[in-house]
Design a protein around this motif. Structure first.
Motif, PDB file in Angstrom:
ATOM      1  N   LEU A  91      77.543  93.150 -13.284  1.00 45.35           N
ATOM      2  CA  LEU A  91      76.600  92.213 -13.907  1.00 45.35           C
ATOM      3  C   LEU A  91      76.627  92.351 -15.429  1.00 45.35           C
ATOM      4  O   LEU A  91      76.677  91.348 -16.160  1.00 45.35           O
ATOM      5  CB  LEU A  91      75.197  92.481 -13.360  1.00 45.35           C
ATOM      6  N   PHE A  94      80.037  90.964 -16.749  1.00 46.79           N
ATOM      7  CA  PHE A  94      80.114  89.499 -16.785  1.00 46.79           C
ATOM      8  C   PHE A  94      79.291  88.911 -17.929  1.00 46.79           C
ATOM      9  O   PHE A  94      79.557  87.792 -18.367  1.00 46.79           O
ATOM     10  CB  PHE A  94      79.644  88.901 -15.459  1.00 46.79           C
ATOM     11  N   ASN A  95      78.302  89.657 -18.379  1.00 54.42           N
ATOM     12  CA  ASN A  95      77.434  89.156 -19.448  1.00 54.42           C
ATOM     13  C   ASN A  95      77.698  89.833 -20.789  1.00 54.42           C
ATOM     14  O   ASN A  95      76.820  89.887 -21.649  1.00 54.42           O
ATOM     15  CB  ASN A  95      75.966  89.330 -19.047  1.00 54.42           C
ATOM     16  N   SER A  96      78.911  90.368 -20.958  1.00 54.52           N
ATOM     17  CA  SER A  96      79.321  90.981 -22.223  1.00 54.52           C
ATOM     18  C   SER A  96      80.430  90.140 -22.852  1.00 54.52           C
ATOM     19  O   SER A  96      81.513  90.013 -22.267  1.00 54.52           O
ATOM     20  CB  SER A  96      79.826  92.406 -21.986  1.00 54.52           C
ATOM     21  N   PHE A  98      76.649  88.782 -24.429  1.00 53.95           N
ATOM     22  CA  PHE A  98      75.595  88.028 -23.765  1.00 53.95           C
ATOM     23  C   PHE A  98      75.803  86.535 -24.013  1.00 53.95           C
ATOM     24  O   PHE A  98      75.978  86.096 -25.145  1.00 53.95           O
ATOM     25  CB  PHE A  98      74.222  88.462 -24.281  1.00 53.95           C
ATOM     26  N   PRO A  99      75.811  85.721 -22.933  1.00 51.81           N
ATOM     27  CA  PRO A  99      76.117  84.287 -23.094  1.00 51.81           C
ATOM     28  C   PRO A  99      74.989  83.506 -23.750  1.00 51.81           C
ATOM     29  O   PRO A  99      73.839  83.949 -23.783  1.00 51.81           O
ATOM     30  CB  PRO A  99      76.326  83.819 -21.648  1.00 51.81           C
ATOM     31  N   SER A 110      72.142  77.635 -10.761  1.00 49.82           N
ATOM     32  CA  SER A 110      71.225  78.773 -10.705  1.00 49.82           C
ATOM     33  C   SER A 110      70.091  78.521  -9.721  1.00 49.82           C
ATOM     34  O   SER A 110      69.719  79.402  -8.936  1.00 49.82           O
ATOM     35  CB  SER A 110      70.653  79.050 -12.101  1.00 49.82           C
ATOM     36  N   SER A 152      76.104  85.305 -12.276  1.00 45.89           N
ATOM     37  CA  SER A 152      76.789  85.595 -13.536  1.00 45.89           C
ATOM     38  C   SER A 152      78.269  85.257 -13.452  1.00 45.89           C
ATOM     39  O   SER A 152      78.861  84.738 -14.404  1.00 45.89           O
ATOM     40  CB  SER A 152      76.611  87.067 -13.914  1.00 45.89           C
ATOM     41  N   THR A 156      80.557  81.898 -15.417  1.00 46.63           N
ATOM     42  CA  THR A 156      81.728  81.993 -16.295  1.00 46.63           C
ATOM     43  C   THR A 156      82.507  80.678 -16.299  1.00 46.63           C
ATOM     44  O   THR A 156      83.245  80.389 -17.247  1.00 46.63           O
ATOM     45  CB  THR A 156      82.680  83.138 -15.859  1.00 46.63           C
ATOM     46  N   ARG A 159      81.386  78.833 -19.346  1.00 49.73           N
ATOM     47  CA  ARG A 159      81.404  79.508 -20.647  1.00 49.73           C
ATOM     48  C   ARG A 159      82.731  79.269 -21.349  1.00 49.73           C
ATOM     49  O   ARG A 159      83.789  79.589 -20.794  1.00 49.73           O
ATOM     50  CB  ARG A 159      81.141  81.004 -20.460  1.00 49.73           C
ATOM     51  N   TRP A 162      85.611  81.864 -21.588  1.00 54.99           N
ATOM     52  CA  TRP A 162      86.335  82.264 -20.388  1.00 54.99           C
ATOM     53  C   TRP A 162      87.460  81.281 -20.098  1.00 54.99           C
ATOM     54  O   TRP A 162      87.247  80.067 -20.055  1.00 54.99           O
ATOM     55  CB  TRP A 162      85.401  82.347 -19.187  1.00 54.99           C
TER      56      TRP A 162
END
Length: 220
Positions: A91, A94-96, A98-99, A110, A152, A156, A159, A162
């Motif tokens: 987790l 995937f959030n590094s 932060f989005p 979501s 998460s 991607t 994002r 990605w």
């Protein structure tokens, strides 16, 4: 170095064969060997820098969980904790970094994932209460974390930093991981599923391979 990924697939196949035939010795070798191959592949091809450090940690916790769950009844809670920590590591990875705030489609996904998770969790928790009541809180915490991990990974896809292929791979892998754990929980706490353990482990290994290859392609 993709021979290590091929080797991971081979060990995953041997694990399925071991489960089918009831060959415990082969299972004790093949199951942890999958994650060892993936760990070495990620280390050699991409290293553990930045976000990849968290995925390396997640693989090690997953390996620990695999070993505990070889003794599923005796050490189930320890396996649950190990995989919980592994999902937390994924987790964070995937959030590094932060989005940014998600767009409309990301928010819609979501909501769908959240509502679906609540419905499934209610059914599973009801089964836990009737079989092993002491596990209710750990199962709720675990289910929440793996749902956030799945979300998460899926986000991607939206994002811009990605690349498309890694985003599809980690999304597919996280989804399989989620299905794998649903099968495990349903088989253990709700009602038996035919060939449930083979389905659970088969999906789990495909999930881990897809996630690890995806993040290796993205961050390597």
């Amino acid at each position: 170095m993709y021979f290590l990924i091929i080797l991971a697939f081979i060990f995953a196949g041997l694990e399925s064969l071991a489960l089918w035939k009831g060959w415990l010795r082969l299972e004790f070798v093949a199951k942890p060997a999958v994650m060892i191959c993936l760990f070495i592949w990620l280390l050699v091809t991409a290293g553990f820098k930045g976000a990849l450090l968290w995925f390396g940690v997640g693989i090690l916790f997953s390996l620990s969980g695999d070993i505990f769950l070889l003794f599923i009844d005796r050490f189930f809670i320890f396996g649950l904790i190990a995989f919980l920590l592994g999902h937390i590591a994924y987790l964070i990875g995937f959030n590094s970094p932060f989005p940014e705030m998600p767009g409309v489609w990301a928010l819609a996904i979501s909501v769908v994932i959240g509502l679906s998770a609540v419905r499934l969790l209610r059914r599973i928790v009801a089964g836990v209460r009737t079989t092993q009541k002491r596990l209710v809180v750990p199962v709720i915490v675990y289910s929440t974390v793996i749902t956030l991990m799945l979300l998460s990974a899926l986000l991607t896809l939206f994002r811009p930093e990605w690349k498309s292929t890694p985003a599809y791979l980690v999304s597919f892998g996280a989804f399989l991981f989620y299905l794998s754990d649903i099968i495990l929980a349903w088989n253990k706490f709700v009602s038996p599923i035919k060939n449930g353990r083979m389905l659970n482990i088969g999906m789990y290994h495909l999930a881990q391979i897809a996630i690890v290859v995806g993040v290796g392609m993205q961050f390597g």
